[in-house]
Design an enzyme around this catalytic site. Structure first.
Site, mmCIF file in Angstrom:
data_model
loop_
_atom_site.group_PDB
_atom_site.id
_atom_site.type_symbol
_atom_site.label_atom_id
_atom_site.label_comp_id
_atom_site.label_asym_id
_atom_site.label_seq_id
_atom_site.Cartn_x
_atom_site.Cartn_y
_atom_site.Cartn_z
ATOM 1 C CG ASP A 79 -0.250 0.079 2.534
ATOM 2 O OD1 ASP A 79 0.762 -0.624 2.708
ATOM 3 O OD2 ASP A 79 -0.701 0.839 3.423
ATOM 4 C CD GLU A 174 4.347 0.301 6.802
ATOM 5 O OE1 GLU A 174 5.258 0.565 7.607
ATOM 6 O OE2 GLU A 174 3.906 1.141 5.983
#
Length: 410
Positions: A79, A174
């Site tokens: 991400d 994350e």
């Protein structure tokens, strides 16, 4: 163009921005587009166990040695930050950088200034990849993914290179603190791991902030402003008082090294109610606890002034300093340091003024320090990465694997 750069430029085309407002895993379905691509690429490299599980991509390159070599893990996150758009990324390649300001976008007059970002001077004569000023770049952490995949491809196609079991994982979410929430440590199968999620070339980190988030709610009372005297309670003004009473010199913009901070990163509100969103960071556990208590005490003190229930606070711990879990197995840091020196990279051992998946994974039984990717200015339009630093990251990963392959734990 080298393989790692080619991979990176492909991966950043996929928008993988995560979202704190979602409770799904992954928090955004678009992260699965990159996950599916990586799963396919792992299978194409011969990793027959490549799989997606709860949005996480896993794969194993089996050992090709009879030695008892430790199983080594490599981890990066898919991400990108919710702080800035990652949609329709248009990377710009600056060849043989001349040390001058870089025009990211002439129409919008967006400049990557060497005065504002003096670290640019370290890369004169090097090739850089920048944004076009309208999005972030995504080196955090698609550079790490590209570097791991390139190293893995090298091993998969150079069967003469001796190595132990190599476990790889690419995590979602994350950037919103959930990257380790559903990580399958047992199924991953590594004895220890490295996140490839650091910044400039040479970074090697095994200390990180203790982290918490705090949500402060301020209740007010709205009355027509024409006859509001002694009746209106403006929650926005009360919220401003709360902000002003926290130490002004303990913010991200005024701290460095091991100094902690309070950081307000969002405000939403009106006269009736205002919400303040804070993150709290400190390396020292005692100082971290004091920071949380400072915010709780301030909430109580202001309620004494403005009435019970005017202010409320909710504090949630996010992750801990991994140092205590790394110290008993410092060989993983020492190997990384030796690997950097062997390929001509000066190790820069310093604390992470943030966190990685490795911080939580270390407390889940998988000690996981952090290696550099080479990137700068993450999470915004001024992000850039030198191409040679990405290539050196691949060399470091392969050298770590080589150094462990020289050991036999039988």
């Amino acid at each position: 163009m080298s393989q790692v750069i080619d991979r990176f430029l492909r991966y950043v085309q996929i928008d993988t921005q995560s979202s704190e407002d979602s409770q799904t895993t992954p928090s955004t379905s678009k992260q699965l587009q990159l996950a599916q691509l990586l799963e396919k690429e792992l299978k194409d490299l011969g990793l027959t166990d490549a799989r997606i599980k709860e949005g996480y991509v896993y794969g194993t390159l089996p050992a090709n040695s009879v030695k008892a070599i430790p199983a080594l893990g490599l981890i990066a996150h898919m991400d990108t930050s919710p702080d800035f758009s990652g949609e329709n990324v248009k990377p710009k390649i600056i060849e043989n950088y001349d040390g001058q300001d870089i025009v990211l976008n002439s129409e919008l007059n967006l400049i990557l200034s060497s005065q504002d970002f003096p670290e640019l001077q370290d890369y004169i004569g090097k090739n850089l990849i920048t944004t076009d000023g309208t999005t972030l770049l995504g080196a955090d952490d698609k550079a790490g993914i590209a570097e791991i995949m390139t190293a893995l491809e090298y091993l998969a196609t150079h069967l003469e290179v001796e190595h132990g079991k190599i476990c790889v994982a690419f995590t979602p979410d994350e950037e919103i603190g959930r990257g380790a929430d559903h990580f399958d440590v047992a199924g991953f199968g590594a004895d220890f791991a490295y996140t490839v999620d650091g910044g400039p070339i040479g970074e090697l980190e095994y200390e990180n902030f203790n982290a918490a988030k705090a949500i402060v709610k301020v209740k007010g009372r709205n009355v027509h402003p024409g006859n509001a005297k002694n009746k209106m309670i403006n929650s926005i003004l009360l919220a401003n008082e709360y902000i002003a009473k926290l130490p002004s010199q303990e913010t991200p913009a005024t701290t460095e090294g091991y100094e902690g901070f309070y950081h307000i990163n969002d405000i939403k509100g009106d006269v009736e109610e205002t919400t303040l969103y804070y993150i709290i960071r400190d390396f020292d556990q005692d100082s971290f606890a004091k920071r949380k208590e400072t915010m709780r005490s301030l909430t109580e003190d202001l309620n004494q002034t403005y009435g019970a229930g005017t202010f409320s606070i909710e504090i949630t711990d996010q992750y801990q300093n991994m140092k205590e879990k790394i110290l008993p197995v410092m060989h993983i840091v020492e190997k990384a340091q030796a690997a950097m020196e062997a390929v001509g990279v000066k190790p820069l051992i310093q604390p992470i003024r943030g966190g990685t998946d490795g911080a939580r994974l270390s407390f889940m039984g998988l000690p996981t320090p952090n290696l550099f990717t080479g990137g700068h200015n993450y999470h915004g339009r001024y992000e850039f990465i030198p191409t040679f630093a990405m290539e050196k990251s691949v060399e470091v990963i392969l050298k770590i694997i080589e150094l462990y392959a020289k050991e036999d734990l039988r």
